[in-house]
Design a protein around this motif. Sequence first.
Motif, PDB file in Angstrom:
ATOM      1  N   PRO A   7       6.527  30.196  -4.981  1.00  0.00           N
ATOM      2  CA  PRO A   7       5.125  29.914  -4.635  1.00  0.00           C
ATOM      3  C   PRO A   7       4.347  31.184  -4.323  1.00  0.00           C
ATOM      4  CG  PRO A   7       6.597  29.247  -2.847  1.00  0.00           C
ATOM      5  CD  PRO A   7       7.466  29.596  -4.012  1.00  0.00           C
ATOM      6  N   ASP A   8       3.094  31.222  -4.786  1.00  0.00           N
ATOM      7  CA  ASP A   8       2.213  32.356  -4.504  1.00  0.00           C
ATOM      8  C   ASP A   8       1.453  32.119  -3.203  1.00  0.00           C
ATOM      9  OD1 ASP A   8       2.911  33.618  -6.909  1.00  0.00           O
ATOM     10  OD2 ASP A   8       1.432  32.433  -8.023  1.00  0.00           O
ATOM     11  N   ALA A   9       1.129  33.193  -2.516  1.00  0.00           N
ATOM     12  CA  ALA A   9       0.360  33.089  -1.272  1.00  0.00           C
ATOM     13  C   ALA A   9      -0.980  32.417  -1.545  1.00  0.00           C
ATOM     14  CB  ALA A   9       0.148  34.469  -0.674  1.00  0.00           C
ATOM     15  N   GLY A  10      -1.238  31.324  -0.828  1.00  0.00           N
ATOM     16  CA  GLY A  10      -2.473  30.584  -0.999  1.00  0.00           C
ATOM     17  C   GLY A  10      -2.559  29.797  -2.284  1.00  0.00           C
ATOM     18  N   GLY A  11      -1.465  29.745  -3.051  1.00  0.00           N
ATOM     19  CA  GLY A  11      -1.480  29.096  -4.354  1.00  0.00           C
ATOM     20  C   GLY A  11      -0.950  27.677  -4.323  1.00  0.00           C
ATOM     21  N   ALA A  12      -0.605  27.189  -5.505  1.00  0.00           N
ATOM     22  CA  ALA A  12      -0.170  25.808  -5.679  1.00  0.00           C
ATOM     23  C   ALA A  12       1.261  25.608  -5.193  1.00  0.00           C
ATOM     24  CB  ALA A  12      -0.295  25.418  -7.146  1.00  0.00           C
ATOM     25  N   ALA A  13       1.602  24.347  -5.003  1.00  0.00           N
ATOM     26  CA  ALA A  13       2.942  23.987  -4.568  1.00  0.00           C
ATOM     27  C   ALA A  13       3.941  24.183  -5.698  1.00  0.00           C
ATOM     28  CB  ALA A  13       2.968  22.533  -4.102  1.00  0.00           C
ATOM     29  N   TYR A  23      -0.125   1.963 -13.812  1.00  0.00           N
ATOM     30  CA  TYR A  23      -0.910   3.024 -13.175  1.00  0.00           C
ATOM     31  C   TYR A  23       0.005   3.714 -12.189  1.00  0.00           C
ATOM     32  CZ  TYR A  23      -3.931   5.494  -9.955  1.00  0.00           C
ATOM     33  OH  TYR A  23      -4.493   6.470  -9.164  1.00  0.00           O
ATOM     34  N   GLN A  24       0.021   5.053 -12.235  1.00  0.00           N
ATOM     35  CA  GLN A  24       0.915   5.833 -11.372  1.00  0.00           C
ATOM     36  C   GLN A  24       0.138   6.925 -10.657  1.00  0.00           C
ATOM     37  OE1 GLN A  24       4.936   6.658 -12.911  1.00  0.00           O
ATOM     38  NE2 GLN A  24       4.532   8.818 -12.477  1.00  0.00           N
ATOM     39  N   SER A  25       0.300   6.988  -9.343  1.00  0.00           N
ATOM     40  CA  SER A  25      -0.314   8.028  -8.524  1.00  0.00           C
ATOM     41  C   SER A  25       0.737   9.072  -8.213  1.00  0.00           C
ATOM     42  CB  SER A  25      -0.861   7.430  -7.223  1.00  0.00           C
ATOM     43  OG  SER A  25      -1.298   8.447  -6.346  1.00  0.00           O
ATOM     44  N   ASN A  26       0.473  10.322  -8.591  1.00  0.00           N
ATOM     45  CA  ASN A  26       1.453  11.396  -8.452  1.00  0.00           C
ATOM     46  C   ASN A  26       0.973  12.446  -7.457  1.00  0.00           C
ATOM     47  OD1 ASN A  26       3.032  10.331 -10.689  1.00  0.00           O
ATOM     48  ND2 ASN A  26       1.442  11.156 -12.027  1.00  0.00           N
ATOM     49  N   ASP A  27       1.730  12.629  -6.402  1.00  0.00           N
ATOM     50  CA  ASP A  27       1.442  13.687  -5.439  1.00  0.00           C
ATOM     51  C   ASP A  27       2.692  14.541  -5.293  1.00  0.00           C
ATOM     52  OD1 ASP A  27       0.726  15.391  -3.430  1.00  0.00           O
ATOM     53  OD2 ASP A  27       0.112  13.833  -2.001  1.00  0.00           O
ATOM     54  N   TYR A  28       2.704  15.683  -5.991  1.00  0.00           N
ATOM     55  CA  TYR A  28       3.810  16.618  -5.922  1.00  0.00           C
ATOM     56  C   TYR A  28       3.498  17.786  -4.983  1.00  0.00           C
ATOM     57  CZ  TYR A  28       5.574  14.450 -10.284  1.00  0.00           C
ATOM     58  OH  TYR A  28       6.040  13.585 -11.247  1.00  0.00           O
ATOM     59  N   GLY A  29       2.384  17.694  -4.255  1.00  0.00           N
ATOM     60  CA  GLY A  29       1.957  18.796  -3.411  1.00  0.00           C
ATOM     61  C   GLY A  29       0.665  19.407  -3.938  1.00  0.00           C
ATOM     62  N   LYS A  30       0.159  20.367  -3.224  1.00  0.00           N
ATOM     63  CA  LYS A  30      -1.134  20.980  -3.524  1.00  0.00           C
ATOM     64  C   LYS A  30      -1.194  21.532  -4.945  1.00  0.00           C
ATOM     65  CE  LYS A  30      -3.963  24.988  -2.257  1.00  0.00           C
ATOM     66  NZ  LYS A  30      -4.014  26.225  -1.436  1.00  0.00           N
ATOM     67  N   ASP A  31      -2.087  20.980  -5.760  1.00  0.00           N
ATOM     68  CA  ASP A  31      -2.386  21.482  -7.110  1.00  0.00           C
ATOM     69  C   ASP A  31      -1.136  21.698  -7.960  1.00  0.00           C
ATOM     70  OD1 ASP A  31      -5.112  21.459  -6.670  1.00  0.00           O
ATOM     71  OD2 ASP A  31      -5.159  23.521  -5.939  1.00  0.00           O
ATOM     72  N   TYR A  32      -0.134  20.874  -7.744  1.00  0.00           N
ATOM     73  CA  TYR A  32       1.107  21.062  -8.493  1.00  0.00           C
ATOM     74  C   TYR A  32       0.890  20.792  -9.972  1.00  0.00           C
ATOM     75  CZ  TYR A  32       5.982  20.774  -9.891  1.00  0.00           C
ATOM     76  OH  TYR A  32       7.192  20.982 -10.521  1.00  0.00           O
ATOM     77  N   LEU A  33       1.433  21.654 -10.830  1.00  0.00           N
ATOM     78  CA  LEU A  33       1.410  21.461 -12.275  1.00  0.00           C
ATOM     79  C   LEU A  33       2.578  22.225 -12.877  1.00  0.00           C
ATOM     80  CD1 LEU A  33      -0.019  20.220 -14.715  1.00  0.00           C
ATOM     81  CD2 LEU A  33      -1.395  22.308 -14.890  1.00  0.00           C
ATOM     82  N   TYR A  34       3.472  21.487 -13.500  1.00  0.00           N
ATOM     83  CA  TYR A  34       4.631  22.093 -14.148  1.00  0.00           C
ATOM     84  C   TYR A  34       4.987  21.252 -15.361  1.00  0.00           C
ATOM     85  CZ  TYR A  34       9.348  23.831 -14.993  1.00  0.00           C
ATOM     86  OH  TYR A  34      10.471  24.359 -15.576  1.00  0.00           O
TER      87      TYR A  34
END
Length: 410
Positions: free
Chosen positions: A203-209, A312-323
């Motif tokens: 993780p980057d400082a202040g960045g995404a999860a 319908y699916q709600s996805n919360d992997y953390g702050k701004d997660y994208l992989y």
Amino acid sequence: MRKQTLLWIGLFFMSFQFMNAQGSPDYNGGLKVKFDEEGNKYLRVISWAQMQAGYNFDPATDASALNFNLRRARVLMFSQITDKFLILTHFGLNSLNSGSMSPTGKGEGSQLFMHDVWAQYNIAKDHSVGGGLHYFNGISRLNNQSTLNMMTLDNNRQSWATIGLSDQFARHVGVFAKGKFGKLQYRVAINDVTASTLDARTPDAGGAAVYNGRSVLGSKDSGKAYAGYFEYNFLDQESNFLPYKVGTYLGGKKVFNVGAGFFLHPNGSVIDAGTLTTPDLQGEDVAIFAVDAFYDAPLGEDGSALTAYATYQSNDYGKDYLYSAYGTGSMLYGHVGYVFAGDKTKTRFQPYVSYGNNTYDAVNDDMNTLGIGVNAYMSGHNSKLTLEYKNQKFGSTDTSGLTLQAMIYL
């Protein structure tokens, strides 16, 4: 390219001239060895293979447009000597191709591995508990999808919402309970999550999860995940003997189910709330929820049938997660297929269409996936061909391909 596409379609339909189009009335439940006259002591073996030929309309400059892939090769066995307990073992390999093969068959891509191994105890009528490497997942029907009887060429990848992130190929090691209260079926599980993960970023400082909580924070704070799926069977009752959900019954049942499920992994993701010089790693909860509906029913006495699914699916992997294709946001997905009327002992055709839309908090672009295909069932799901065109658009990326798959299972 247009001529090549027409050639593929022509080969798909010409292949019936070289294959037996009759059904398999002798299948009769498959390969099952009974050890008593009542059939309470038995060993059941299932084996299947899915071979694919894929054509990419936009290959890389140094890549072939036509490629072959052994999508799945599996063996599943389960056995009991009393109806009080059962053991299941499932092993095989996935996506063996020229890129994953090795000269002597000893490379990682060539190796068989365990998909499932669990022991199950029946503690009361319609209620069981068990443990091991298992597939009693939460979230949705498609996160519990069988690969033997999918209607589409393959499962909607985003519905396998944790594959390789917290589990081993959609399986966790843990304990589960499953059963039913009348028409309401349930499955719940408490699992350990893997210490390794496909998401090996920092993780980057202040960045995404980043989804690698256990490997960073340890098993005490990030080692457990909780899952559940609940569905109400309004019409015919589906079996929940095994966890694998049927994709299409081809009109063999009249099913209408509504379900809801979840996956929770406390501190599953990690963010760096510090600075470039002073890192401050903190956990963020992964929380995925879904609702879905499944309908499959004959449309008359002529053999025609309709299959439809939506979720319908709600996805919360953390702050701004994208992989890869996974990210914090939401997903809408559905598919519908129609089996043409005809003799059930001969080849039957089922055209279908699927569509998925994913939104992500991290970017303004949606990912849209369209699939159009047709199944040809020579002997139900035991012997079928599938031809599917798929297009996926995500930002500036627009990819399309055509895949022909042959599947046999016994």
